[in-house]
Design a protein around this motif. Structure first.
Motif, PDB file in Angstrom:
ATOM      1  N   GLU A 195     -56.749  48.216  26.865  1.00 48.32           N
ATOM      2  CA  GLU A 195     -56.593  47.991  25.425  1.00 48.32           C
ATOM      3  C   GLU A 195     -55.137  47.745  25.061  1.00 48.32           C
ATOM      4  OE1 GLU A 195     -57.950  50.428  27.040  1.00 48.32           O
ATOM      5  OE2 GLU A 195     -59.535  51.441  25.947  1.00 48.32           O
ATOM      6  N   GLU A 196     -54.261  48.501  25.686  1.00 48.86           N
ATOM      7  CA  GLU A 196     -52.843  48.349  25.359  1.00 48.86           C
ATOM      8  C   GLU A 196     -52.332  46.997  25.806  1.00 48.86           C
ATOM      9  OE1 GLU A 196     -53.925  50.819  27.436  1.00 48.86           O
ATOM     10  OE2 GLU A 196     -54.384  52.087  25.730  1.00 48.86           O
ATOM     11  N   GLN A 197     -52.768  46.574  26.983  1.00 46.96           N
ATOM     12  CA  GLN A 197     -52.342  45.257  27.468  1.00 46.96           C
ATOM     13  C   GLN A 197     -52.846  44.175  26.532  1.00 46.96           C
ATOM     14  OE1 GLN A 197     -53.411  44.432  31.503  1.00 46.96           O
ATOM     15  NE2 GLN A 197     -52.230  46.131  32.320  1.00 46.96           N
ATOM     16  N   SER A 198     -54.061  44.348  26.039  1.00 44.59           N
ATOM     17  CA  SER A 198     -54.599  43.347  25.129  1.00 44.59           C
ATOM     18  C   SER A 198     -53.767  43.287  23.855  1.00 44.59           C
ATOM     19  CB  SER A 198     -56.054  43.695  24.795  1.00 44.59           C
ATOM     20  OG  SER A 198     -56.674  42.628  24.147  1.00 44.59           O
ATOM     21  N   ARG A 199     -53.380  44.443  23.377  1.00 45.20           N
ATOM     22  CA  ARG A 199     -52.582  44.484  22.155  1.00 45.20           C
ATOM     23  C   ARG A 199     -51.210  43.878  22.385  1.00 45.20           C
ATOM     24  NH1 ARG A 199     -52.166  47.321  17.334  1.00 45.20           N
ATOM     25  NH2 ARG A 199     -49.982  47.582  16.769  1.00 45.20           N
ATOM     26  N   LEU A 200     -50.621  44.200  23.515  1.00 49.76           N
ATOM     27  CA  LEU A 200     -49.307  43.645  23.826  1.00 49.76           C
ATOM     28  C   LEU A 200     -49.377  42.136  23.975  1.00 49.76           C
ATOM     29  CD1 LEU A 200     -46.361  44.129  24.573  1.00 49.76           C
ATOM     30  CD2 LEU A 200     -47.064  44.412  26.934  1.00 49.76           C
ATOM     31  N   ALA A 201     -50.406  41.685  24.646  1.00 52.39           N
ATOM     32  CA  ALA A 201     -50.556  40.238  24.831  1.00 52.39           C
ATOM     33  C   ALA A 201     -50.732  39.550  23.489  1.00 52.39           C
ATOM     34  CB  ALA A 201     -51.748  39.957  25.730  1.00 52.39           C
ATOM     35  N   ALA A 202     -51.562  40.121  22.636  1.00 53.54           N
ATOM     36  CA  ALA A 202     -51.779  39.508  21.324  1.00 53.54           C
ATOM     37  C   ALA A 202     -50.476  39.451  20.547  1.00 53.54           C
ATOM     38  CB  ALA A 202     -52.835  40.290  20.545  1.00 53.54           C
ATOM     39  N   ARG A 203     -49.675  40.484  20.673  1.00 51.38           N
ATOM     40  CA  ARG A 203     -48.382  40.478  19.981  1.00 51.38           C
ATOM     41  C   ARG A 203     -47.477  39.392  20.544  1.00 51.38           C
ATOM     42  NH1 ARG A 203     -45.910  45.533  21.058  1.00 51.38           N
ATOM     43  NH2 ARG A 203     -44.145  44.792  19.831  1.00 51.38           N
ATOM     44  N   LYS A 204     -47.534  39.180  21.835  1.00 50.07           N
ATOM     45  CA  LYS A 204     -46.692  38.136  22.430  1.00 50.07           C
ATOM     46  C   LYS A 204     -47.108  36.766  21.934  1.00 50.07           C
ATOM     47  CE  LYS A 204     -45.243  40.616  26.510  1.00 50.07           C
ATOM     48  NZ  LYS A 204     -45.120  40.705  27.952  1.00 50.07           N
ATOM     49  N   TYR A 205     -48.408  36.547  21.849  1.00 51.16           N
ATOM     50  CA  TYR A 205     -48.864  35.257  21.326  1.00 51.16           C
ATOM     51  C   TYR A 205     -48.418  35.076  19.885  1.00 51.16           C
ATOM     52  CZ  TYR A 205     -51.938  34.653  25.355  1.00 51.16           C
ATOM     53  OH  TYR A 205     -52.425  34.486  26.615  1.00 51.16           O
ATOM     54  N   ALA A 206     -48.518  36.145  19.118  1.00 52.68           N
ATOM     55  CA  ALA A 206     -48.076  36.062  17.725  1.00 52.68           C
ATOM     56  C   ALA A 206     -46.590  35.760  17.657  1.00 52.68           C
ATOM     57  CB  ALA A 206     -48.393  37.373  17.001  1.00 52.68           C
ATOM     58  N   ARG A 207     -45.839  36.343  18.588  1.00 49.55           N
ATOM     59  CA  ARG A 207     -44.402  36.087  18.606  1.00 49.55           C
ATOM     60  C   ARG A 207     -44.113  34.640  18.942  1.00 49.55           C
ATOM     61  NH1 ARG A 207     -39.710  38.718  19.763  1.00 49.55           N
ATOM     62  NH2 ARG A 207     -40.274  40.845  19.206  1.00 49.55           N
ATOM     63  N   VAL A 208     -44.882  34.076  19.895  1.00 52.56           N
ATOM     64  CA  VAL A 208     -44.692  32.667  20.238  1.00 52.56           C
ATOM     65  C   VAL A 208     -44.936  31.802  19.009  1.00 52.56           C
ATOM     66  CG1 VAL A 208     -45.614  30.757  21.588  1.00 52.56           C
ATOM     67  CG2 VAL A 208     -45.253  32.954  22.679  1.00 52.56           C
ATOM     68  N   VAL A 209     -46.010  32.093  18.318  1.00 49.70           N
ATOM     69  CA  VAL A 209     -46.327  31.308  17.120  1.00 49.70           C
ATOM     70  C   VAL A 209     -45.244  31.472  16.069  1.00 49.70           C
ATOM     71  CG1 VAL A 209     -47.985  31.105  15.221  1.00 49.70           C
ATOM     72  CG2 VAL A 209     -48.804  31.360  17.545  1.00 49.70           C
ATOM     73  N   GLN A 210     -44.713  32.679  15.979  1.00 48.49           N
ATOM     74  CA  GLN A 210     -43.610  32.927  15.037  1.00 48.49           C
ATOM     75  C   GLN A 210     -42.401  32.079  15.381  1.00 48.49           C
ATOM     76  OE1 GLN A 210     -42.470  37.020  15.094  1.00 48.49           O
ATOM     77  NE2 GLN A 210     -43.653  37.527  13.282  1.00 48.49           N
ATOM     78  N   LYS A 211     -42.074  32.066  16.671  1.00 54.70           N
ATOM     79  CA  LYS A 211     -40.894  31.325  17.104  1.00 54.70           C
ATOM     80  C   LYS A 211     -41.050  29.840  16.868  1.00 54.70           C
ATOM     81  CE  LYS A 211     -38.190  34.067  20.069  1.00 54.70           C
ATOM     82  NZ  LYS A 211     -37.298  34.588  19.090  1.00 54.70           N
ATOM     83  N   LEU A 212     -42.296  29.400  16.772  1.00 54.00           N
ATOM     84  CA  LEU A 212     -42.510  27.978  16.516  1.00 54.00           C
ATOM     85  C   LEU A 212     -42.360  27.652  15.051  1.00 54.00           C
ATOM     86  CD1 LEU A 212     -45.495  27.371  18.910  1.00 54.00           C
ATOM     87  CD2 LEU A 212     -43.192  26.508  19.116  1.00 54.00           C
ATOM     88  N   GLY A 213     -42.052  28.672  14.246  1.00 46.37           N
ATOM     89  CA  GLY A 213     -41.740  28.410  12.853  1.00 46.37           C
ATOM     90  C   GLY A 213     -42.827  28.766  11.859  1.00 46.37           C
ATOM     91  N   PHE A 214     -43.876  29.398  12.293  1.00 54.66           N
ATOM     92  CA  PHE A 214     -44.943  29.767  11.358  1.00 54.66           C
ATOM     93  C   PHE A 214     -44.754  31.211  10.933  1.00 54.66           C
ATOM     94  CE2 PHE A 214     -47.371  25.982  11.888  1.00 54.66           C
ATOM     95  CZ  PHE A 214     -47.140  25.571  13.192  1.00 54.66           C
ATOM     96  N   PRO A 215     -45.070  31.538   9.695  1.00 58.42           N
ATOM     97  CA  PRO A 215     -44.907  32.937   9.236  1.00 58.42           C
ATOM     98  C   PRO A 215     -46.059  33.813   9.713  1.00 58.42           C
ATOM     99  CG  PRO A 215     -45.731  31.574   7.442  1.00 58.42           C
ATOM    100  CD  PRO A 215     -45.516  30.652   8.602  1.00 58.42           C
TER     101      PRO A 215
END
Lengths: 421, 377
Positions: free
Chosen positions: B266-286
């Motif tokens: 579960e923790e890995q899933s949460r961490l992974a989801a956060r990383k994907y969100a961070r990637v999307v953030q870095k691409l300029g989306f809020p």
């Protein structure tokens, strides 16, 4: 409704217009005499076409039933007739189809699915009456894909909440074996290959029981096992003439399709028989192999219960024993000695077969293809900091973006050139 | 030595709440009453006199850090008091080498072991008690709250359903403060014999989770700017993105919703989801991180003996579906907890449909005695 007519019998003017099975008649209400009879009218007959109408059409019961459902019900009846099922099966299958049609998901399904549903209803009916009908047969008759069939079948069983018993193996053996064209001489079947049906049936049944006992049937499609068992039974009844015939040729002669897994089932069954032969006193000296053991199948089947017990020790007991050894380390050597002693007791010296193999399904006897290492214990919390550099590695640099766009444009251009409008 | 257990007051119990339920070790909080220790010890030994099949002292899993080697036999004795299923477990002790302990926090292999060991053991003991009382269909949840495993509130939620079978492997390190003698001595009269605990822990293979990034996304732009993304609108209306650590795949939709699959915990899933969100953030989306939810968990394990599927479908008709013509495994739909199990002839079991880790463990504990019934064909 009195309309100026007179009854020829009693002369009363009380004539009533009544209809008898949708045939309108003028009837005298006093004496019941039928004065005039109207023509039997249906939805598509006219004055000239005096055609007999079936009961189902005249009662109007199909008016509430949609055309596709009618078609499906007709298909169900046709399929039952093709399979030569008893008439009670037909009614049950039709009832199941109607029951399924009440669900909106089925009503809105594609025609392909409705077609397959016909087969599912017939199959469920047969299973519930222990009539051995395989899914392969139904799919072949309907020209349906087994994947589509399986999906619809599982869905309908769940939807209707039905309790479908398993395929009855003994009945399937009888039906399947009877379909082999080996019981009469014909131009394609030499005399030496013709076999008595009863003998072959009984031996095949025994072989299938043996396969079931030694874990060759659980989890597998039943038909290839039966094919292999039939082949072995046939061969063993006259081995001198039939050992040269291969499984493929046998199926061709018998006018039966050879299922693909049958050859590996055959090998598994032969290895089981070989193990059993090692425990039979007068066969131990013979050093049998997979071809020569066929000659002795009769003997092996006769003593199969004791032989299976002797040839195979219980797989689970042996695993537990192994673990006890790991644990205790004190009983192990004693147990091992015991086993060796017992096995040597029932044999002459110098002729000791391999120690009993565990009675396990073949998938457990094969060594694992790859050993899965236990996963490392992870200390992930889910809330750790995510470093920027880690994210940067997944992003393209502006230069890379430009290159990528150029490459994509070039590819598009190439594609439009190669596909001229 | 008194036979009857001494009644400890509630306060005393609470005081000793940090202690293990096992006999008082040599290291105790406060002045160690040696005589008391001895009497309790003797009590244990008497009770355990009938039990055989003790774990080998040398087994590394069964006896972690033990300061006093001479203590080991006694502690293993005491284990059998609570965990009378140990016999069963020892029967499967060969499994211990492959038992998956990854759900337990890593602190167990490091210095601050004793605290977590104590807590997990307390939990285990309560588990065993409640198991025996409630016929193991619903392990109580309140233990999750009480057990604050070190560092990890999230971990404890998932891990505190400490597996009795596993408990044996995290066996007592005698470096514990005062024991709770009553809890340990009081003979628990199990309604159902605790011997049904299996000692096998299903391993999680896949976790599917969803999260809402709460902003509209331009999938073309994401596919252009991200190296690890693929986007084929004709085939599927989402960007398929992958990261290496934890090794997962995400489906990112233009509405801002995202599905993350492939994690092993579960923790890995949460961490992974956060990383994907961070990637999307870095691409300029809020992008934000709202409503993270685990939708499905898949686990698998091996009971190590062949299973007669035909027999199982006969006795458990209403739950099982076995069609060898379609699929080699038996599909068992358990009602409580609502889990689907795929049972194969080789003894391998796949459990799926869980929203919580405990559901998988509970489902396996429910199915194990049923499967054992089909062991001897």
């Amino acid at each position: 409704m009195p309309g100026g007519g007179q009854c020829p019998d009693c002369g009363s003017t009380e004539l009533v217009e009544d209809s008898h099975y949708s045939q309108s008649q003028l009837v005298c209400s006093d004496c019941g005499c039928v004065v005039t009879e109207g023509v039997l009218t249906t939805t598509f007959s006219d004055e000239g076409n005096l055609r007999e109408v079936t009961y189902s059409r005249s009662t109007g019961e199909n008016d509430q039933v949609s055309r596709s459902q009618q078609r499906g019900l007709r298909r169900v009846r046709d399929l039952c007739r093709v399979l030569q099922l008893p008439s009670t099966f037909e009614d049950t299958a039709v009832a199941y189809y109607q029951q399924a049609y009440r669900h909106s998901g089925i009503r809105a399904a594609r025609l392909q699915k409705k077609e397959v549903l016909v087969g599912c209803c017939v199959l469920i009916t047969c299973r519930q009456h222990n009539w051995p009908l395989t899914m392969g047969t139904v799919c072949a008759l309907l020209y349906a894909d087994l994947d589509v069939f399986s999906g619809t079948y599982m869905q309908i069983v769940k939807l209707l909440g039905l309790d479908v018993p398993s395929l009855c193996l003994a009945d399937l053996v009888k039906t399947y074996c009877s379909s082999f064209r080996l019981f009469q001489a014909s131009p394609s079947v030499p005399a030496k290959y013709v076999e008595d049906k009863e003998k072959m049936l009984s031996r095949t049944l025994q072989l299938v029981e043996l396969a079931d006992e030694t874990w060759l049937v659980t989890g597998r499609h039943p038909l290839p096992v039966i094919t292999a068992a039939t082949f072995l039974a046939w061969q063993s009844l006259q081995p001198s003439h039939r050992l040269t015939c291969s499984l493929a040729r046998f199926c061709k002669l018998a006018n039966v399709d050879l299922p693909y897994p049958a050859s590996s089932r055959l090998q598994e069954l032969l290895s089981v028989l070989l193990r059993m032969a090692e425990r039979l006193a007068w066969l131990q000296v013979l050093k049998l192999d997979k071809r020569s053991v066929v000659k002795h199948i009769g003997d092996l089947l006769q003593h199969r219960h004791t032989l299976v017990r002797k040839a195979f020790r219980d797989g689970t007991a042996e695993m537990e024993a192994g673990e006890k050894e790991l644990r205790g380390r004190c009983q192990g050597p004693e147990q091992g000695k015991e086993e060796v002693a017992s096995s040597s007791l029932d044999l002459p010296e110098g002729k000791r077969p391999a120690s009993p193999t565990p009675l396990l399904p073949p998938c457990m006897l094969k060594p694992p293809k790859r050993i899965c290492p236990p996963p490392p214990v992870s200390t992930v919390t889910g809330d750790e900091n995510i470093s920027d550099s880690e994210i940067e590695q997944y992003l393209r640099t502006p230069q890379e973006i430009k290159d990528f766009e150029k490459a994509q444009a070039a590819r598009q251009a190439a594609r439009s050139v190669s596909n001229p409008p | 030595m008194a036979r009857a257990p001494r009644a400890l007051s509630r306060a005393q119990l609470q005081l000793n709440s940090r202690a293990s339920p096992f006999p008082p070790p040599l290291l105790t909080v406060g002045p160690p009453p040696m005589e008391e220790e001895q009497t309790y010890l003797e009590l244990y030994l008497d009770q355990c006199a009938a039990q055989d099949d003790l774990a080998p002292p040398g087994s590394p899993l069964l006896s972690p850090i033990v300061p006093d080697d001479g203590y080991i036999p006694n502690t293993s004795n005491s284990e059998t008091v609570f965990n009378s299923h140990l016999q069963e477990v020892k029967g499967a002790s060969g499994h211990f080498s492959s038992v998956d302990l990854s759900f337990l926090p890593d602190e167990l292999t490091q210095e601050s072991k004793d605290q977590s060991v104590i807590r997990s053991k307390q939990d285990i003991e309560e588990n065993c008690k409640t198991q025996s009382q409630q016929s193991r269909l619903s392990l109580p949840r309140e233990q999750d709250m009480g057990l604050g495993l070190i560092n990890d509130s999230t971990l404890s939620k998932s891990h505190s359903q400490a597996y009795p079978g596993d408990a044996d492997s995290v066996q007592p390190s005698p470096e514990k403060p005062n024991s709770t003698p009553l809890m340990s001595i009081t003979p628990m009269t199990p309604v159902t014999p605790v011997s049904e605990c299996s000692g096998i822990v299903p391993q999680l293979q896949n976790i599917v989770s969803t999260v809402n990034l709460a902003c509209k996304l331009d999938l073309k732009k994401i596919a252009l700017h991200a190296k690890n993304a693929e986007y084929n609108p004709k085939r599927f209306a989402a960007v398929i993105m992958r990261i290496r650590e934890p090794r997962t795949t995400a489906l990112i939709f233009s509405s801002g919703k995202m599905v993350c699959t492939g994690a092993k915990s579960e923790e890995q899933s949460r961490l992974a989801a956060r990383k994907y969100a961070r990637v999307v953030q870095k691409l300029g989306f809020p992008a934000r991180f709202l409503d993270f939810k685990i939708q499905n968990m898949v686990g698998s394990c091996d009971v190590r003996f062949p299973i007669r599927l035909e027999g199982l479908v006969l006795t458990h008709q209403q739950f099982s579906s076995y069609e060898p013509e379609l699929f080699p495994g038996l599909i068992y739909r358990m009602v409580k907890p609502r889990i689907v199990l795929l049972i194969f002839v080789s003894g391998k079991v796949v459990l799926t449909g869980a929203k919580e880790r405990s559901e998988i463990y509970e489902a396996f504990e429910n199915i194990y005695p049923i499967l054992k019934g089909f062991k001897k064909a």
